[in-house]
Design a protein around this motif. Structure first.
Motif, PDB file in Angstrom:
ATOM      1  N   ASP A   1      21.375  23.211 -24.651  1.00 12.49           N
ATOM      2  CA  ASP A   1      21.840  23.393 -23.274  1.00 12.49           C
ATOM      3  C   ASP A   1      22.086  22.057 -22.592  1.00 12.49           C
ATOM      4  OD1 ASP A   1      21.718  26.225 -23.273  1.00 12.49           O
ATOM      5  OD2 ASP A   1      19.563  26.158 -22.939  1.00 12.49           O
ATOM      6  N   THR A   2      21.206  21.088 -22.848  1.00 12.78           N
ATOM      7  CA  THR A   2      21.365  19.766 -22.238  1.00 12.78           C
ATOM      8  C   THR A   2      22.685  19.135 -22.642  1.00 12.78           C
ATOM      9  OG1 THR A   2      18.960  19.461 -22.220  1.00 12.78           O
ATOM     10  CG2 THR A   2      20.307  17.481 -22.023  1.00 12.78           C
ATOM     11  N   VAL A   3      23.027  19.229 -23.924  1.00 14.96           N
ATOM     12  CA  VAL A   3      24.303  18.681 -24.396  1.00 14.96           C
ATOM     13  C   VAL A   3      25.473  19.451 -23.777  1.00 14.96           C
ATOM     14  CG1 VAL A   3      25.743  18.316 -26.447  1.00 14.96           C
ATOM     15  CG2 VAL A   3      23.295  17.798 -26.526  1.00 14.96           C
ATOM     16  N   MET A   4      25.343  20.766 -23.663  1.00 15.55           N
ATOM     17  CA  MET A   4      26.408  21.565 -23.072  1.00 15.55           C
ATOM     18  C   MET A   4      26.577  21.264 -21.582  1.00 15.55           C
ATOM     19  SD  MET A   4      27.709  23.207 -25.590  1.00 15.55           S
ATOM     20  CE  MET A   4      27.156  22.007 -26.812  1.00 15.55           C
ATOM     21  N   LEU A   5      25.566  20.668 -20.955  1.00 15.11           N
ATOM     22  CA  LEU A   5      25.647  20.287 -19.541  1.00 15.11           C
ATOM     23  C   LEU A   5      26.112  18.850 -19.368  1.00 15.11           C
ATOM     24  CD1 LEU A   5      24.201  22.973 -19.051  1.00 15.11           C
ATOM     25  CD2 LEU A   5      22.649  21.787 -17.496  1.00 15.11           C
ATOM     26  N   GLY A   6      26.669  18.271 -20.413  1.00 11.95           N
ATOM     27  CA  GLY A   6      27.129  16.892 -20.342  1.00 11.95           C
ATOM     28  C   GLY A   6      28.166  16.635 -19.272  1.00 11.95           C
ATOM     29  N   ASP A   7      28.869  17.669 -18.832  1.00 13.04           N
ATOM     30  CA  ASP A   7      29.888  17.507 -17.795  1.00 13.04           C
ATOM     31  C   ASP A   7      29.310  17.592 -16.381  1.00 13.04           C
ATOM     32  OD1 ASP A   7      29.243  20.201 -18.057  1.00 13.04           O
ATOM     33  OD2 ASP A   7      31.272  20.914 -17.643  1.00 13.04           O
ATOM     34  N   GLU A   8      28.014  17.877 -16.273  1.00 13.80           N
ATOM     35  CA  GLU A   8      27.392  17.955 -14.943  1.00 13.80           C
ATOM     36  C   GLU A   8      27.157  16.544 -14.389  1.00 13.80           C
ATOM     37  OE1 GLU A   8      26.438  20.324 -12.860  1.00 13.80           O
ATOM     38  OE2 GLU A   8      26.880  22.130 -14.039  1.00 13.80           O
ATOM     39  N   PRO A   9      27.333  16.357 -13.085  1.00 12.66           N
ATOM     40  CA  PRO A   9      27.133  15.036 -12.480  1.00 12.66           C
ATOM     41  C   PRO A   9      25.656  14.733 -12.236  1.00 12.66           C
ATOM     42  CG  PRO A   9      27.810  16.592 -10.796  1.00 12.66           C
ATOM     43  CD  PRO A   9      27.855  17.343 -12.105  1.00 12.66           C
ATOM     44  N   VAL A  10      24.889  14.631 -13.321  1.00 11.73           N
ATOM     45  CA  VAL A  10      23.475  14.302 -13.208  1.00 11.73           C
ATOM     46  C   VAL A  10      23.278  12.829 -13.545  1.00 11.73           C
ATOM     47  CG1 VAL A  10      22.741  16.654 -13.717  1.00 11.73           C
ATOM     48  CG2 VAL A  10      22.997  15.019 -15.591  1.00 11.73           C
ATOM     49  N   ALA A  11      22.060  12.330 -13.307  1.00 15.49           N
ATOM     50  CA  ALA A  11      21.798  10.899 -13.480  1.00 15.49           C
ATOM     51  C   ALA A  11      21.470  10.516 -14.911  1.00 15.49           C
ATOM     52  CB  ALA A  11      20.655  10.473 -12.564  1.00 15.49           C
ATOM     53  N   GLY A  12      20.983  11.465 -15.721  1.00 13.02           N
ATOM     54  CA  GLY A  12      20.613  11.130 -17.087  1.00 13.02           C
ATOM     55  C   GLY A  12      20.187  12.348 -17.873  1.00 13.02           C
ATOM     56  N   PHE A  13      19.921  12.120 -19.160  1.00 15.15           N
ATOM     57  CA  PHE A  13      19.609  13.209 -20.081  1.00 15.15           C
ATOM     58  C   PHE A  13      18.476  12.811 -21.014  1.00 15.15           C
ATOM     59  CE2 PHE A  13      24.162  13.189 -19.166  1.00 15.15           C
ATOM     60  CZ  PHE A  13      24.411  14.490 -18.757  1.00 15.15           C
TER      61      PHE A  13
END
Length: 289
Positions: free
Chosen positions: A151-163
């Motif tokens: 899910d984290t990889v699939m959220l790569g397009d979200e404007p978050v600060a980091g992963f």
């Protein structure tokens, strides 16, 4: 010097990574209580696809807003990584640890695709104006383990600060082994035990993976994570090639080069839980000051 030692520790082999520097205080010691703004844990719910799904909300001590982590557990959620949530909370971060639709009695229908939508809905909850006094929306980090790593990889397009990706499951990559009767049968057998804790049929989950091979292409989605810092953690569970592919895709898309840690342990990091907390909390503290 502390930051340099931490960087060396994160990039060193796991057998030495946790011995290079003192562990963060948040991992090994409780902070002094804040009488005015105490830390607390509460049950909450977030809205996704017409239903309200349970989540745990760990609020850090001190006056907010605080940087915050969205914590995504794996399939079906036997390992919740709540020890990570507590260490991160002691380090001054809020943590939202969610369930997904249709798992552990939560309302709605479980599917792998729905977990992606649920994670996006949780980010919407965190960014809601009503949480502005608690959540620093400019410092949101997504942390996922196993299916949560997917899910984290699939959220790569979200404007978050980091992963933070821990032993990610490349579900799209599974499709290559499902396109034969034998491969499909083996996949269904592998999914059956964990699927009992969801309301989804193993056959439906296997069919979903096969149908989404292109949409869930691992490198394409991982490349979307570029431009933000990432920590990628692996173990001896067989998922390291998928983790490495994430790091390679981010770097090829312009970086920055993710920090990497590897532990000689199993999928749940059973005998490396403290070391895992050291890696995660240390990286958060060094990366987001």
């Amino acid at each position: 010097m502390k930051s340099l030692l931490l960087t060396i520790a994160l990039l060193a082999p796991a057998s030495t990574s946790t011995a290079q520097t003192a562990p963060p205080q948040a991992v090994v010691a409780d902070p002094a209580p804040d009488k005015d703004f105490p830390a607390y844990l509460q049950q909450t719910r977030y809205h996704t696809a017409g239903v309200d799904v349970p989540a745990r909300w760990f609020t850090a001590a001190g006056k907010g807003p605080h940087p915050s982590v969205l914590l995504l557990h794996g399939f079906p959620g036997t390992e919740l990584n709540l020890d990570l949530a507590r260490s991160i909370q002691r380090a001054g971060w809020n943590v939202m640890a969610i369930h997904y639709r249709g798992v552990w009695g939560a309302p709605g229908q479980f599917s792998f695709g729905n977990t992606i939508e649920d994670a996006r809905a949780a980010l919407t909850w965190l960014r809601h104006p009503s949480n502005a006094d608690k959540v620093d929306a400019s410092r949101l980090v997504v942390l996922g383990h196993s299916m949560g790593g997917f899910d984290t990889v699939m959220l790569g397009d979200e404007p978050v600060a980091g992963f933070i990706v821990i032993s990610a499951a490349d579900l799209g990559g599974m499709a290559a082994t499902l396109d034969t009767p034998t491969g499909m049968a083996e996949a269904i057998m592998a999914l059956t035990d964990d699927a009992r804790f969801t309301n989804a049929a193993p056959t439906a989950l296997a069919d979903e993976v096969l149908a989404n091979a292109q949409a869930w292409d691992w490198r394409t989605n991982a490349a979307e994570m570029a431009g933000r810092p990432a920590l990628i953690i692996s173990s001896d569970d067989g998922n390291e090639p998928a983790d490495q592919a994430v790091a390679d895709a981010i770097e090829a898309a312009g970086g920055p080069k993710p920090a990497r840690v590897r532990f000689p342990t199993d999928h749940s990091y059973n005998d490396q839980r403290i070391a895992l907390q050291v890696a995660v909390v240390g990286w958060l503290q060094a990366t987001f000051r």
